[in-house]
Every structure is written in structure tokens, then in C-alpha cells.
Scaffold this motif. Structure first.
Motif, PDB file in Angstrom:
ATOM      1  N   ALA A 173      34.258  37.839  45.724  1.00  0.00           N
ATOM      2  CA  ALA A 173      33.793  38.757  46.168  1.00  0.00           C
ATOM      3  C   ALA A 173      32.630  39.225  45.002  1.00  0.00           C
ATOM      4  O   ALA A 173      31.533  39.681  45.337  1.00  0.00           O
ATOM      5  N   PHE A 174      33.207  39.018  43.765  1.00  0.00           N
ATOM      6  CA  PHE A 174      32.407  39.165  42.714  1.00  0.00           C
ATOM      7  C   PHE A 174      31.203  38.185  42.515  1.00  0.00           C
ATOM      8  O   PHE A 174      30.142  38.667  42.209  1.00  0.00           O
ATOM      9  N   GLY A 175      31.488  36.829  42.914  1.00  0.00           N
ATOM     10  CA  GLY A 175      30.452  35.945  43.028  1.00  0.00           C
ATOM     11  C   GLY A 175      29.207  36.358  43.745  1.00  0.00           C
ATOM     12  O   GLY A 175      28.205  36.175  43.492  1.00  0.00           O
ATOM     13  N   GLN A 176      29.823  36.701  44.908  1.00  0.00           N
ATOM     14  CA  GLN A 176      28.848  36.996  45.960  1.00  0.00           C
ATOM     15  C   GLN A 176      27.865  38.315  45.655  1.00  0.00           C
ATOM     16  O   GLN A 176      26.682  38.168  45.787  1.00  0.00           O
ATOM     17  N   LYS A 177      28.631  39.236  44.715  1.00  0.00           N
ATOM     18  CA  LYS A 177      27.861  40.410  44.530  1.00  0.00           C
ATOM     19  C   LYS A 177      26.959  40.021  43.471  1.00  0.00           C
ATOM     20  O   LYS A 177      25.847  40.601  43.344  1.00  0.00           O
ATOM     21  N   MET A 178      27.228  39.086  42.536  1.00  0.00           N
ATOM     22  CA  MET A 178      26.092  38.530  41.620  1.00  0.00           C
ATOM     23  C   MET A 178      24.982  37.820  42.467  1.00  0.00           C
ATOM     24  O   MET A 178      23.721  38.045  41.980  1.00  0.00           O
ATOM     25  N   MET A 215      39.494  31.343  35.790  1.00  0.00           N
ATOM     26  CA  MET A 215      39.645  31.732  34.301  1.00  0.00           C
ATOM     27  C   MET A 215      38.504  31.356  33.762  1.00  0.00           C
ATOM     28  O   MET A 215      37.767  32.081  32.893  1.00  0.00           O
ATOM     29  N   GLU A 216      37.739  30.067  33.819  1.00  0.00           N
ATOM     30  CA  GLU A 216      36.429  29.733  33.229  1.00  0.00           C
ATOM     31  C   GLU A 216      35.369  30.515  33.707  1.00  0.00           C
ATOM     32  O   GLU A 216      34.408  30.843  32.751  1.00  0.00           O
ATOM     33  N   TYR A 217      35.134  30.818  35.010  1.00  0.00           N
ATOM     34  CA  TYR A 217      34.209  31.641  35.462  1.00  0.00           C
ATOM     35  C   TYR A 217      34.106  33.108  34.665  1.00  0.00           C
ATOM     36  O   TYR A 217      33.145  33.625  34.382  1.00  0.00           O
ATOM     37  N   LEU A 218      35.217  33.712  34.829  1.00  0.00           N
ATOM     38  CA  LEU A 218      35.265  35.069  34.209  1.00  0.00           C
ATOM     39  C   LEU A 218      35.260  34.990  32.945  1.00  0.00           C
ATOM     40  O   LEU A 218      34.539  36.106  32.144  1.00  0.00           O
ATOM     41  N   SER A 219      35.622  34.254  32.051  1.00  0.00           N
ATOM     42  CA  SER A 219      35.392  34.330  30.681  1.00  0.00           C
ATOM     43  C   SER A 219      34.037  33.896  30.308  1.00  0.00           C
ATOM     44  O   SER A 219      33.492  34.618  29.334  1.00  0.00           O
ATOM     45  N   ASP A 238      34.926  42.607  33.296  1.00  0.00           N
ATOM     46  CA  ASP A 238      35.885  43.106  32.231  1.00  0.00           C
ATOM     47  C   ASP A 238      37.203  43.315  33.046  1.00  0.00           C
ATOM     48  O   ASP A 238      38.385  42.930  32.550  1.00  0.00           O
ATOM     49  N   LYS A 239      37.191  44.114  33.989  1.00  0.00           N
ATOM     50  CA  LYS A 239      38.371  44.619  34.666  1.00  0.00           C
ATOM     51  C   LYS A 239      39.224  43.205  35.313  1.00  0.00           C
ATOM     52  O   LYS A 239      40.441  43.132  35.061  1.00  0.00           O
ATOM     53  N   LEU A 240      38.357  42.244  35.951  1.00  0.00           N
ATOM     54  CA  LEU A 240      38.841  41.293  36.603  1.00  0.00           C
ATOM     55  C   LEU A 240      39.423  40.195  35.595  1.00  0.00           C
ATOM     56  O   LEU A 240      40.618  39.695  35.646  1.00  0.00           O
ATOM     57  N   ALA A 241      38.786  40.095  34.572  1.00  0.00           N
ATOM     58  CA  ALA A 241      39.132  39.183  33.501  1.00  0.00           C
ATOM     59  C   ALA A 241      40.596  39.822  32.856  1.00  0.00           C
ATOM     60  O   ALA A 241      41.615  38.778  32.573  1.00  0.00           O
ATOM     61  N   ARG A 242      40.710  41.106  32.486  1.00  0.00           N
ATOM     62  CA  ARG A 242      42.131  41.672  32.056  1.00  0.00           C
ATOM     63  C   ARG A 242      43.053  41.147  33.042  1.00  0.00           C
ATOM     64  O   ARG A 242      44.380  41.048  32.597  1.00  0.00           O
ATOM     65  N   GLU A 243      42.715  41.581  34.353  1.00  0.00           N
ATOM     66  CA  GLU A 243      43.817  41.308  35.376  1.00  0.00           C
ATOM     67  C   GLU A 243      44.335  40.024  35.398  1.00  0.00           C
ATOM     68  O   GLU A 243      45.509  39.395  35.794  1.00  0.00           O
ATOM     69  N   LYS A 244      43.202  39.151  35.117  1.00  0.00           N
ATOM     70  CA  LYS A 244      43.740  37.460  35.123  1.00  0.00           C
ATOM     71  C   LYS A 244      44.232  36.988  33.711  1.00  0.00           C
ATOM     72  O   LYS A 244      44.663  35.976  33.687  1.00  0.00           O
TER      73      LYS A 244
END
Length: 226
Positions: A103-108, A155-159, A203-209
Motif C-alpha cells: 500500500a505504501f508503494g502504491q501511494k508513492m 527491509m531493503e525498500y523501507l531502509s 518511519d512508522k513502517l520501518a520501526r514496525e519491521k
């Protein structure tokens, strides 16, 4: 005796005649019609402000030209970065292992397509030729992500997104504060709000992961966009 008297008067007569015939030999300062010396020299005190004003105008014009160049560089970088966000977002929407990442990717894809379309006319009006390819860093990241799947991809995408958005937010705020073009400033301010929202989301997604966060990232993303 008469001869001697005549001889004695001769020098005096010659001196008087010379004075009458050659008055120009008198000092020039005695001529009451000569203009004062102050009127024959240029007024340097009056010339100085004109020269200073010309120098100030030149400096102002140089500053305007310099800022215009910065605006053009910013527009080109922003367009290239926006293109990368769309392409990487497309990958995330397809290859993400979780619904949140998809969903985040599509929003981007959606948001940055709109931002790119908003910036394009401004760039065109300023004579900026927009790039059509990713830069080397973004292309390398795209290739790397394209070879990953599952949680490794997430992990790589969010980082990468965390680092990218913190950097983009800083650059957009700088441009909004420095540009003197009202149309560009308005567009950058609007984009800054969107980028700030994205930064908070990633940031929120990354912390959750469990993705490691930049030490300075929380401070930058916590403050609202100006």
C-alpha cells in the motif's frame, strides 16, 4: 638740462606703456570674472553615491542569477528523485511481502506522479530540461530491489526510503526558504507537506519491521513542514 630730464622720464614712460599694453601678465587670481576653483572640478562627493548604487544593483542582479541557477538545479534533482520514487514504488506494490508495504508503494506511485506533474510546467517555464533516466544511485537500488523478494525486499525498500525521505525533506525545506519565485515556492511548500507525510509513514513502517533508523531521522521527521 632738458635732454637729461627727457632721458630720466623715458624709463617711466616705457614701464607705464607696458602695463597698459600687456595686462594679461597680471596674476590670474586677480581677475574677478574667473569662476571659483570649486566650480571647475567635478563634484566627487556627488559621483560617489551614483557609483555605489551601480555596484549595489550589480550585486543584486548577481544574487538573482545565482538563486535562479539554484532553483533550476533543485527542479532537475526533484524531478529525478520523483521519478525514482515512482519506479521504486511500483516495485514495492508488486513485490512487497506485506500489505502495508504494498500500500505504501502504491501511494508513492500516486503521490509522486502528481507532484512530478505539478513541477513539470514550472520547470518548463524556467527552461529546465528534465531528466528521463534514473541517476546511478537510484538505478543501482532499483536493480538491487528487483533481485530481492519477501521480507528481504521489504527491509531493503523501507531502509532506503527512510534515508531518502529524510534527505528529501531537508532539501525541500531549504528550497522553500531560499527561492524568491512565488510560483515555485508555493509548489515546493505543497510538496514539502506531502514528503513530510511520507516520511512519517515510512518511519512508522520501518520501526514496525525492525529496520534500523538514522540517529538524526526522528528529529527531522517529527517537526511539521513549514
Amino acid at each position: 638740462m632738458k635732454l637729461n630730464s627727457a632721458c630720466n622720464l623715458l624709463p617711466q614712460t616705457l614701464v607705464l606703456s607696458a602695463a597698459i599694453l600687456y595686462p594679461a601678465t597680471l596674476p590670474a587670481q586677480s581677475d574677478p570674472m574667473s569662476p571659483p576653483a570649486s566650480q571647475t572640478q567635478p563634484n566627487r562627493a556627488q559621483q560617489a553615491p551614483a557609483a555605489a548604487t551601480a555596484m549595489q544593483d550589480s550585486a543584486t542582479n548577481s544574487g538573482d542569477v545565482g538563486q535562479t541557477m539554484k532553483d533550476k538545479i533543485f527542479l532537475r534533482k526533484a524531478a529525478q528523485g520523483g521519478m525514482a520514487e515512482v519506479k521504486l514504488g511500483q516495485l514495492a506494490a508488486e513485490k512487497g511481502s506485506s500489505d502495508d508495504v504494498k500500500a505504501f508503494g502504491q501511494k508513492m506511485v500516486d503521490d509522486h506522479t502528481k507532484l512530478n506533474n505539478d513541477m513539470a510546467p514550472i520547470a518548463d517555464s524556467m527552461g529546465v530540461r528534465l531528466p528521463t533516466n534514473l541517476n546511478k544511485e537510484d538505478q543501482a537500488e532499483y536493480d538491487k530491489l528487483n533481485g530481492l523478494s519477501g521480507n528481504d525486499f521489504d527491509m531493503e525498500y523501507l531502509s532506503f526510503m527512510v534515508k531518502d525521505y529524510h534527505k528529501d525533506l531537508h532539501e525541500f525545506r531549504q528550497e522553500a526558504a531560499s527561492t524568491t519565485d512565488p510560483t515555485l515556492q508555493n509548489a515546493v511548500n505543497n510538496a514539502t507537506k506531502v514528503i513530510h507525510e511520507h516520511s512519517m509513514m515510512v518511519d512508522k513502517l520501518a520501526r514496525e519491521k525492525g529496520v534500523p533508523m538514522p540517529q538524526h531521522g526522528a528529529n527531522k521527521s517529527a517537526s511539521p513542514a513549514s
